[in-house]
Scaffold this motif. Structure first.
Motif, PDB file in Angstrom:
ATOM      1  N   VAL A 288       0.853  -1.194   0.000  1.00 41.93           N
ATOM      2  CA  VAL A 288       0.000   0.000   0.000  1.00 41.93           C
ATOM      3  C   VAL A 288       0.890   1.245   0.000  1.00 41.93           C
ATOM      4  CG1 VAL A 288      -1.772   1.268   1.290  1.00 41.93           C
ATOM      5  CG2 VAL A 288      -1.803  -1.243   1.253  1.00 41.93           C
ATOM      6  N   PRO A 289       0.597   2.247  -0.845  1.00 38.30           N
ATOM      7  CA  PRO A 289       1.400   3.485  -0.860  1.00 38.30           C
ATOM      8  C   PRO A 289       1.441   4.123   0.526  1.00 38.30           C
ATOM      9  CG  PRO A 289      -0.072   3.416  -2.749  1.00 38.30           C
ATOM     10  CD  PRO A 289      -0.438   2.252  -1.883  1.00 38.30           C
ATOM     11  N   ILE A 290       2.555   4.782   0.837  1.00 35.95           N
ATOM     12  CA  ILE A 290       2.788   5.257   2.192  1.00 35.95           C
ATOM     13  C   ILE A 290       1.742   6.267   2.655  1.00 35.95           C
ATOM     14  CG2 ILE A 290       4.375   7.099   1.467  1.00 35.95           C
ATOM     15  CD1 ILE A 290       5.987   6.407   4.044  1.00 35.95           C
ATOM     16  N   LEU A 291       1.293   7.170   1.762  1.00 41.75           N
ATOM     17  CA  LEU A 291       0.288   8.152   2.154  1.00 41.75           C
ATOM     18  C   LEU A 291      -1.044   7.474   2.472  1.00 41.75           C
ATOM     19  CD1 LEU A 291       1.014  11.116  -0.300  1.00 41.75           C
ATOM     20  CD2 LEU A 291       1.405  11.049   2.163  1.00 41.75           C
ATOM     21  N   SER A 292      -1.428   6.507   1.647  1.00 42.24           N
ATOM     22  CA  SER A 292      -2.665   5.761   1.904  1.00 42.24           C
ATOM     23  C   SER A 292      -2.534   4.944   3.182  1.00 42.24           C
ATOM     24  CB  SER A 292      -2.984   4.841   0.726  1.00 42.24           C
ATOM     25  OG  SER A 292      -3.185   5.573  -0.456  1.00 42.24           O
ATOM     26  N   ALA A 293      -1.343   4.366   3.396  1.00 43.49           N
ATOM     27  CA  ALA A 293      -1.112   3.573   4.607  1.00 43.49           C
ATOM     28  C   ALA A 293      -1.232   4.438   5.857  1.00 43.49           C
ATOM     29  CB  ALA A 293       0.266   2.917   4.550  1.00 43.49           C
ATOM     30  N   LEU A 294      -0.693   5.660   5.807  1.00 43.82           N
ATOM     31  CA  LEU A 294      -0.797   6.566   6.951  1.00 43.82           C
ATOM     32  C   LEU A 294      -2.245   6.976   7.209  1.00 43.82           C
ATOM     33  CD1 LEU A 294       2.323   8.828   6.294  1.00 43.82           C
ATOM     34  CD2 LEU A 294       1.967   7.371   8.307  1.00 43.82           C
ATOM     35  N   GLU A 295      -2.984   7.221   6.144  1.00 43.43           N
ATOM     36  CA  GLU A 295      -4.383   7.613   6.294  1.00 43.43           C
ATOM     37  C   GLU A 295      -5.209   6.496   6.940  1.00 43.43           C
ATOM     38  OE1 GLU A 295      -8.213   9.032   3.561  1.00 43.43           O
ATOM     39  OE2 GLU A 295      -6.259   8.682   2.629  1.00 43.43           O
ATOM     40  N   ILE A 296      -5.010   5.263   6.465  1.00 43.60           N
ATOM     41  CA  ILE A 296      -5.755   4.122   7.007  1.00 43.60           C
ATOM     42  C   ILE A 296      -5.339   3.853   8.450  1.00 43.60           C
ATOM     43  CG2 ILE A 296      -6.143   1.637   6.773  1.00 43.60           C
ATOM     44  CD1 ILE A 296      -5.712   2.093   3.713  1.00 43.60           C
ATOM     45  N   THR A 297      -4.044   3.952   8.730  1.00 40.06           N
ATOM     46  CA  THR A 297      -3.555   3.719  10.096  1.00 40.06           C
ATOM     47  C   THR A 297      -4.133   4.751  11.058  1.00 40.06           C
ATOM     48  OG1 THR A 297      -1.489   2.847   9.185  1.00 40.06           O
ATOM     49  CG2 THR A 297      -1.498   3.423  11.509  1.00 40.06           C
ATOM     50  N   SER A 298      -4.252   5.985  10.618  1.00 38.87           N
ATOM     51  CA  SER A 298      -4.830   7.040  11.459  1.00 38.87           C
ATOM     52  C   SER A 298      -6.262   6.711  11.844  1.00 38.87           C
ATOM     53  CB  SER A 298      -4.785   8.376  10.707  1.00 38.87           C
ATOM     54  OG  SER A 298      -5.459   9.382  11.416  1.00 38.87           O
ATOM     55  N   GLU A 299      -6.994   6.073  10.930  1.00 38.13           N
ATOM     56  CA  GLU A 299      -8.398   5.746  11.184  1.00 38.13           C
ATOM     57  C   GLU A 299      -8.567   4.483  12.020  1.00 38.13           C
ATOM     58  OE1 GLU A 299     -10.130   5.488   7.346  1.00 38.13           O
ATOM     59  OE2 GLU A 299      -9.941   7.629   6.912  1.00 38.13           O
ATOM     60  N   THR A 300      -7.535   3.634  12.070  1.00 29.82           N
ATOM     61  CA  THR A 300      -7.673   2.341  12.760  1.00 29.82           C
ATOM     62  C   THR A 300      -6.886   2.258  14.063  1.00 29.82           C
ATOM     63  OG1 THR A 300      -5.833   1.431  11.431  1.00 29.82           O
ATOM     64  CG2 THR A 300      -8.067   1.121  10.588  1.00 29.82           C
ATOM     65  N   VAL A 301      -6.139   3.304  14.426  1.00 29.01           N
ATOM     66  CA  VAL A 301      -5.292   3.231  15.618  1.00 29.01           C
ATOM     67  C   VAL A 301      -6.106   3.321  16.902  1.00 29.01           C
ATOM     68  CG1 VAL A 301      -4.835   5.698  15.864  1.00 29.01           C
ATOM     69  CG2 VAL A 301      -3.088   4.025  16.533  1.00 29.01           C
ATOM     70  N   ASN A 302      -7.331   3.879  16.806  1.00 29.64           N
ATOM     71  CA  ASN A 302      -8.264   3.923  17.946  1.00 29.64           C
ATOM     72  C   ASN A 302      -7.749   4.778  19.103  1.00 29.64           C
ATOM     73  OD1 ASN A 302     -10.744   3.254  19.054  1.00 29.64           O
ATOM     74  ND2 ASN A 302      -9.943   1.513  20.185  1.00 29.64           N
ATOM     75  N   ILE A 310      -0.278  11.099  13.483  1.00 30.10           N
ATOM     76  CA  ILE A 310      -0.142  10.442  12.178  1.00 30.10           C
ATOM     77  C   ILE A 310      -0.591  11.376  11.060  1.00 30.10           C
ATOM     78  CG2 ILE A 310      -0.924   8.495  10.766  1.00 30.10           C
ATOM     79  CD1 ILE A 310      -1.291   6.928  13.383  1.00 30.10           C
ATOM     80  N   ASP A 311      -1.647  12.167  11.316  1.00 31.54           N
ATOM     81  CA  ASP A 311      -2.100  13.141  10.309  1.00 31.54           C
ATOM     82  C   ASP A 311      -1.010  14.179  10.030  1.00 31.54           C
ATOM     83  OD1 ASP A 311      -4.516  11.848  10.126  1.00 31.54           O
ATOM     84  OD2 ASP A 311      -5.541  13.177  11.551  1.00 31.54           O
ATOM     85  N   ASP A 312      -0.304  14.612  11.085  1.00 28.11           N
ATOM     86  CA  ASP A 312       0.811  15.550  10.893  1.00 28.11           C
ATOM     87  C   ASP A 312       1.921  14.909  10.061  1.00 28.11           C
ATOM     88  OD1 ASP A 312      -0.564  17.367  12.384  1.00 28.11           O
ATOM     89  OD2 ASP A 312       0.588  17.055  14.231  1.00 28.11           O
ATOM     90  N   VAL A 313       2.200  13.641  10.324  1.00 27.34           N
ATOM     91  CA  VAL A 313       3.221  12.924   9.549  1.00 27.34           C
ATOM     92  C   VAL A 313       2.801  12.829   8.092  1.00 27.34           C
ATOM     93  CG1 VAL A 313       4.377  10.706   9.242  1.00 27.34           C
ATOM     94  CG2 VAL A 313       4.023  11.611  11.536  1.00 27.34           C
ATOM     95  N   GLN A 314       1.522  12.541   7.865  1.00 26.20           N
ATOM     96  CA  GLN A 314       1.030  12.424   6.495  1.00 26.20           C
ATOM     97  C   GLN A 314       1.200  13.738   5.737  1.00 26.20           C
ATOM     98  OE1 GLN A 314      -3.115  11.465   6.254  1.00 26.20           O
ATOM     99  NE2 GLN A 314      -3.033  10.890   4.105  1.00 26.20           N
ATOM    100  N   ALA A 315       0.884  14.859   6.415  1.00 22.86           N
ATOM    101  CA  ALA A 315       1.046  16.170   5.772  1.00 22.86           C
ATOM    102  C   ALA A 315       2.516  16.447   5.465  1.00 22.86           C
ATOM    103  CB  ALA A 315       0.474  17.258   6.681  1.00 22.86           C
ATOM    104  N   ALA A 316       3.413  16.057   6.389  1.00 22.90           N
ATOM    105  CA  ALA A 316       4.847  16.283   6.176  1.00 22.90           C
ATOM    106  C   ALA A 316       5.373  15.414   5.032  1.00 22.90           C
ATOM    107  CB  ALA A 316       5.611  15.988   7.460  1.00 22.90           C
ATOM    108  N   VAL A 317       4.951  14.169   4.974  1.00 21.48           N
ATOM    109  CA  VAL A 317       5.400  13.267   3.906  1.00 21.48           C
ATOM    110  C   VAL A 317       4.911  13.761   2.550  1.00 21.48           C
ATOM    111  CG1 VAL A 317       5.157  10.919   2.957  1.00 21.48           C
ATOM    112  CG2 VAL A 317       5.594  11.249   5.399  1.00 21.48           C
ATOM    113  N   ARG A 318       3.704  14.302   2.527  1.00 29.49           N
ATOM    114  CA  ARG A 318       3.161  14.823   1.267  1.00 29.49           C
ATOM    115  C   ARG A 318       4.022  15.982   0.747  1.00 29.49           C
ATOM    116  NH1 ARG A 318      -1.621  15.388   2.925  1.00 29.49           N
ATOM    117  NH2 ARG A 318      -2.545  13.489   2.091  1.00 29.49           N
ATOM    118  N   GLU A 319       4.670  16.698   1.662  1.00 26.72           N
ATOM    119  CA  GLU A 319       5.544  17.807   1.260  1.00 26.72           C
ATOM    120  C   GLU A 319       6.983  17.368   1.020  1.00 26.72           C
ATOM    121  OE1 GLU A 319       5.150  20.668   4.320  1.00 26.72           O
ATOM    122  OE2 GLU A 319       3.040  21.141   3.887  1.00 26.72           O
TER     123      GLU A 319
END
Length: 407
Positions: A288-302, A310-319
């Protein structure tokens, strides 16, 4: 009796072998047409009926849930069948027949029908909320890479590890919960049956009772006479908690409090870190692509606090930044996790490093729950003795005044 819309069929394939299965359709004719389109020669088509008793027992929220254990078993069996060369349709047909969970069997029958109509497996799974996003994303990656059987095995391993972690926690917490329930039941029994025996004695002798005794008598009155109010307030309180837990702002505050609790906060943090690293690593390993993996992990980490990180990491990786660097700015991630992930990025083995971190925290959670259990046992026994002792003292305190009144 009410008839169901499911039809059981017996067919012969092109090799002359007999096969059985079920299909959902409007009528028998539609089933026959569908079977011929699949290349089968129908032998018999019968409508499967459901008894009125079975229908009455289909109560929403009871007996129809698809749990992690069901999904793990399904994933492993599905992977084995695909690896053996069975087609998706045939494998799903077998799984529909042999699964013990009626709800899952119905869903698999629907998935099989949709795949027969030309839909992809991951696309069909995504339409059923019983399959979590992590499950669907890994299956989709397996379809794209042509490694569906391998990815399904990984899905099974991920779910089984999550189940094992939950089992250890539940096992460790069983004794404390039992002791707490016993303490509550014992208190209720004393308030209902024992305290009222002393009420008449106190009233007949007159005099002013000590504060502790008056409080105990008031509690006894509430439990005996206003028990329905207590039950209603308890139900309303639980419903308010459930509703509040679904609100993002309230849920975040609850998660912050959980992580700051004196003893249990460390346990909650380790559980969340284990789930984060295992889910993230499983998704990356599946392709799974890293951005998609971060998004899914953010929703499943509970956990809302870790989800924000994780959302902050996703924004940083996107940049164009790395994964490890933004994690270091969040206190919920220990330096060891950040450093190990940085090494994983540098060596190109991020998925392996994440799985090692997850295994480490699984062991940490096991050790911590065992030590907490050892600590809680004497504390809870002391709490139980303290409750009974306090009630007995509150009942016997007026005895000194009774002696004075008799004199």
């Amino acid at each position: 009796m009410a008839t169901a819309t499911t039809f059981k069929y017996v067919v012969r394939d092109r090799a002359g072998k007999t096969q059985t299965g079920t299909l959902e359709a409007a009528d028998q004719r539609a089933v026959g047409v569908k079977l011929r389109e699949m290349g089968y020669a129908p032998v018999s088509i019968t409508q499967r009926q459901q008894s009125a008793l079975q229908q009455d027992l289909s109560i929403p929220g009871f007996g129809g849930k698809v749990g992690l254990k069901d999904l793990a078993v399904f994933s492993r069996q599905f992977a084995t069948m695909i690896n053996s060369g069975l087609s998706l349709i045939r494998a799903l047909n077998i799984l529909t027949e042999q699964t013990d969970n009626k709800r899952l069997a119905k869903i698999l029958g629907e998935i099989r029908t949709e795949i027969e109509a030309g839909k992809g497996l991951s696309e069909t799974l995504a339409e059923h909320e019983e399959f979590p996003k992590l499950f669907v994303a890994m299956v989709k990656a397996g379809e794209v890479a042509g490694m569906l059987d391998v990815v399904l095995q990984r899905v099974a391993v991920t779910l089984e590890k999550d189940l094992e972690l939950r089992r250890k926690i539940k096992s460790a917490m069983t004794y404390p919960v039992v002791v707490l329930i016993m303490a509550v039941l014992l208190t209720i029994v004393m308030l209902i049956f024992i305290v009222p025996v002393f009420v008449g004695m106190f009233e007949s002798l007159g005099g002013t009772l000590p504060l502790a005794t008056r409080i105990l008598l008031a509690l006894s009155f509430v439990v005996r006479k206003l028990w329905y109010v207590v039950v209603i307030l308890g139900i309303l309180g639980w419903q308010a908690f459930v509703y509040g837990r679904k609100q993002p702002a309230i849920r975040r505050q609850l998660d912050v409090v959980k992580l700051k609790l004196p003893v249990f906060g460390n346990l909650f943090q380790k559980i969340a870190l284990s789930r984060f690293t295992r889910n993230f690593g499983s998704l990356l390993r599946a392709g799974v692509p890293i951005l998609s993996a971060l998004e899914i992990t953010s929703e499943t980490v509970n956990n809302a606090v870790i989800a924000e990180a994780i959302d902050d990491v996703q924004a940083a990786v996107r940049e164009g930044e790395s994964v490890a660097r933004p994690l270091g700015s969040h206190a919920v991630f220990p330096p060891m996790v950040v450093q190990m992930m940085a090494v994983g990025e540098e060596t190109g083995a991020m998925d392996e490093m994440l799985m090692k971190i997850s295994d480490f925290y699984d062991d940490e959670v096991t050790a911590l729950t065992e030590s907490l259990t050892a600590l809680l046992e004497p504390l809870l026994i002391g709490l139980l003795g303290g409750i009974v002792g306090a009630m007995v003292i509150a009942l016997y305190m007026p005895m000194f005044k009774i002696f004075e009144l008799i004199q």
